[in-house]
Design a protein around this motif. Structure first.
Motif, mmCIF file in Angstrom:
data_model
loop_
_atom_site.group_PDB
_atom_site.id
_atom_site.type_symbol
_atom_site.label_atom_id
_atom_site.label_comp_id
_atom_site.label_asym_id
_atom_site.label_seq_id
_atom_site.Cartn_x
_atom_site.Cartn_y
_atom_site.Cartn_z
ATOM 1 N N SER A 90 3.652 7.049 -2.184
ATOM 2 C CA SER A 90 3.114 6.416 -3.387
ATOM 3 C C SER A 90 4.272 6.235 -4.360
ATOM 4 O O SER A 90 5.270 6.946 -4.285
ATOM 5 C CB SER A 90 2.054 7.344 -4.003
ATOM 6 O OG SER A 90 1.813 7.001 -5.346
ATOM 7 N N TYR B 153 -4.157 -13.448 -4.015
ATOM 8 C CA TYR B 153 -4.343 -12.194 -3.258
ATOM 9 C C TYR B 153 -4.692 -12.536 -1.808
ATOM 10 O O TYR B 153 -4.090 -11.991 -0.871
ATOM 11 C CB TYR B 153 -5.453 -11.365 -3.902
ATOM 12 C CG TYR B 153 -5.901 -10.153 -3.111
ATOM 13 C CD1 TYR B 153 -5.111 -9.010 -3.051
ATOM 14 C CD2 TYR B 153 -7.121 -10.151 -2.431
ATOM 15 C CE1 TYR B 153 -5.529 -7.895 -2.332
ATOM 16 C CE2 TYR B 153 -7.548 -9.042 -1.719
ATOM 17 C CZ TYR B 153 -6.744 -7.913 -1.674
ATOM 18 O OH TYR B 153 -7.160 -6.806 -0.951
ATOM 19 N N THR C 253 -13.058 0.934 -5.334
ATOM 20 C CA THR C 253 -11.802 1.561 -5.772
ATOM 21 C C THR C 253 -11.353 0.898 -7.074
ATOM 22 O O THR C 253 -11.989 -0.053 -7.542
ATOM 23 C CB THR C 253 -10.681 1.376 -4.730
ATOM 24 O OG1 THR C 253 -10.296 0.001 -4.739
ATOM 25 C CG2 THR C 253 -11.114 1.786 -3.330
HETATM 26 N N1 LIG Z 1 -10.881 -2.243 -2.708
HETATM 27 C C1 LIG Z 1 -11.206 -3.309 -1.978
HETATM 28 O O1 LIG Z 1 -12.240 -3.976 -2.212
HETATM 29 C C2 LIG Z 1 -10.346 -3.711 -0.811
HETATM 30 C C3 LIG Z 1 -10.900 -4.606 0.121
HETATM 31 C C4 LIG Z 1 -10.120 -5.012 1.195
HETATM 32 C C5 LIG Z 1 -8.833 -4.534 1.331
HETATM 33 N N2 LIG Z 1 -8.322 -3.676 0.410
HETATM 34 C C6 LIG Z 1 -6.956 -3.209 0.601
HETATM 35 O O2 LIG Z 1 -6.983 -1.820 0.782
HETATM 36 C C7 LIG Z 1 -5.723 -1.272 0.371
HETATM 37 C C8 LIG Z 1 -5.966 -0.076 -0.547
HETATM 38 O O3 LIG Z 1 -6.515 -0.546 -1.757
HETATM 39 P P1 LIG Z 1 -7.545 0.297 -2.656
HETATM 40 O O4 LIG Z 1 -8.783 -0.475 -2.701
HETATM 41 O O5 LIG Z 1 -7.560 1.699 -2.230
HETATM 42 O O6 LIG Z 1 -6.886 0.112 -4.092
HETATM 43 P P2 LIG Z 1 -6.122 1.152 -5.040
HETATM 44 O O7 LIG Z 1 -6.976 2.316 -5.294
HETATM 45 O O8 LIG Z 1 -5.628 0.348 -6.182
HETATM 46 O O9 LIG Z 1 -4.923 1.615 -4.119
HETATM 47 C C9 LIG Z 1 -3.829 0.759 -3.830
HETATM 48 C C10 LIG Z 1 -2.571 1.591 -3.833
HETATM 49 O O10 LIG Z 1 -1.459 0.766 -3.468
HETATM 50 C C11 LIG Z 1 -0.321 1.339 -4.063
HETATM 51 N N3 LIG Z 1 0.711 0.343 -4.315
HETATM 52 C C12 LIG Z 1 0.597 -0.827 -4.981
HETATM 53 N N4 LIG Z 1 1.781 -1.437 -5.025
HETATM 54 C C13 LIG Z 1 2.658 -0.645 -4.375
HETATM 55 C C14 LIG Z 1 4.037 -0.728 -4.096
HETATM 56 N N5 LIG Z 1 4.771 -1.782 -4.497
HETATM 57 N N6 LIG Z 1 4.609 0.268 -3.377
HETATM 58 C C15 LIG Z 1 3.896 1.311 -2.971
HETATM 59 N N7 LIG Z 1 2.588 1.473 -3.218
HETATM 60 C C16 LIG Z 1 1.988 0.504 -3.921
HETATM 61 C C17 LIG Z 1 -0.792 1.979 -5.368
HETATM 62 O O11 LIG Z 1 -0.204 3.250 -5.402
HETATM 63 P P3 LIG Z 1 0.760 3.759 -6.567
HETATM 64 O O12 LIG Z 1 0.426 2.975 -7.803
HETATM 65 O O13 LIG Z 1 0.447 5.220 -6.612
HETATM 66 O O14 LIG Z 1 2.115 3.512 -6.023
HETATM 67 C C18 LIG Z 1 -2.283 2.165 -5.192
HETATM 68 O O15 LIG Z 1 -2.649 3.529 -5.200
HETATM 69 C C19 LIG Z 1 -4.960 -2.421 -0.287
HETATM 70 O O16 LIG Z 1 -4.046 -2.970 0.645
HETATM 71 C C20 LIG Z 1 -6.048 -3.430 -0.586
HETATM 72 O O17 LIG Z 1 -5.552 -4.742 -0.657
HETATM 73 C C21 LIG Z 1 -9.062 -3.243 -0.650
#
Ligand SMILES: NC(=O)c1ccc[n+]([C@@H]2O[C@H](COP(=O)([O-])OP(=O)(O)OC[C@H]3O[C@@H](n4cnc5c(N)ncnc54)[C@H](OP(=O)(O)O)[C@@H]3O)[C@@H](O)[C@H]2O)c1
Length: 217
Positions: free
Chosen positions: A40, A145, A180
């Motif tokens: 992270s 996105y 999330t």
């Molecule tokens: N939530 C949804 O509806 C959804 C649906 C489909 C797919 N996804 C995908 O699932 C994955 C996880 O997302 P989430 O929903 O759990 O959202 P989240 O809670 O915002 O988690 C995303 C994490 O990515 C990390 N991140 C962002 N930019 C980064 C970078 N440059 N380097 C390293 N870490 C980075 C952030 O960690 P830090 O800020 O701690 O570094 C953050 O904790 C993502 O790829 C997202 O696109 C989410």
């Protein structure tokens, strides 16, 4: 151990302290992973002796390469991602599109570029890319996105073609809206992060290369 075992394996999760990331770490502990490298930009103190934290921005190729040098990873879960919720005509459209491409495509490319060669040298490994249903169909107000996730899906397919005869499986996960921080603004029914994490564990174990996770699936 077969390629798909989680028990006894070293697993790296990016975005490990986000919503899906935390659910993945929990599910991996339950599945018997030997070591979890929880990466992270701002890691928190680990709450289990099998968790090792790493400070990592996936956009920083040198840091990614250093992490790959430091750890032999059996299963790489590229979970980090950003969503600026931007449509194509917004004033900030180009800047936000670059931000998403940097993290969701180039960051993913950095990770695969650094972590796949040691897997090739060992003759096995699993790479999981957390994409989105938006990689397959553009979602409202998330054009850039979805474009970044579609690019990540192309990368996933290209990697798979290069690595399939080298003992490495490249898995694409396509979750729908999940509860999330990323979707905190959306007032719609959402998956739980645990559902997405459990589906990811099942895909790894069962040899499923492409898995959609939606409320209706
Ligand atoms: N939530 C949804 O509806 C959804 C649906 C489909 C797919 N996804 C995908 O699932 C994955 C996880 O997302 P989430 O929903 O759990 O959202 P989240 O809670 O915002 O988690 C995303 C994490 O990515 C990390 N991140 C962002 N930019 C980064 C970078 N440059 N380097 C390293 N870490 C980075 C952030 O960690 P830090 O800020 O701690 O570094 C953050 O904790 C993502 O790829 C997202 O696109 C989410």
């Amino acid at each position: 151990m077969g390629n798909r075992d989680i028990e006894g394996r070293t697993v790296l999760v990016t975005g490990a302290f986000g919503g899906i990331g935390q659910a993945l770490v929990h599910a991996l502990l339950e599945a018997g992973a030997r070591e979890i490298i929880a990466a992270s930009r701002q890691p928190q103190p680990p709450n289990d002796h099998r968790i090792v934290t790493a400070t990592l921005d996936v956009r920083d190729q040198a840091s990614v390469a250093a992490l790959a040098e430091a750890h032999a990873v059996d299963i790489l879960i590229n979970n980090s991602g950003v969503n600026t919720n931007t449509g194509p005509l917004a004033g900030s459209a180009a800047d936000h599109a670059r931000e998403e491409m940097d993290a969701n495509y180039f960051g993913l490319l950095n990770m695969c570029w650094a972590f796949a060669p040691p897997m090739v040298a060992r003759g096995n490994g699993v790479i999981v890319n957390m994409l989105s249903t938006g990689a397959l169909k553009v979602l409202p107000r998330m054009t850039s996105y979805c474009a970044s996730k579609a690019a990540a899906w192309s990368l996933t397919q290209g990697l798979r073609a290069e690595l399939e005869d080298k003992g490495i499986d490249v898995i694409a996960m396509f979750p729908g809206a999940t509860d999330t921080r990323l979707t905190a603004h959306l007032r719609i029914p959402k998956l739980s992060p645990k559902t997405v994490a459990d589906a990811t564990i099942t895909a790894i174990r069962d040899g499923v290369l492409e898995q959609r996770v939606t409320l209706t699936s």
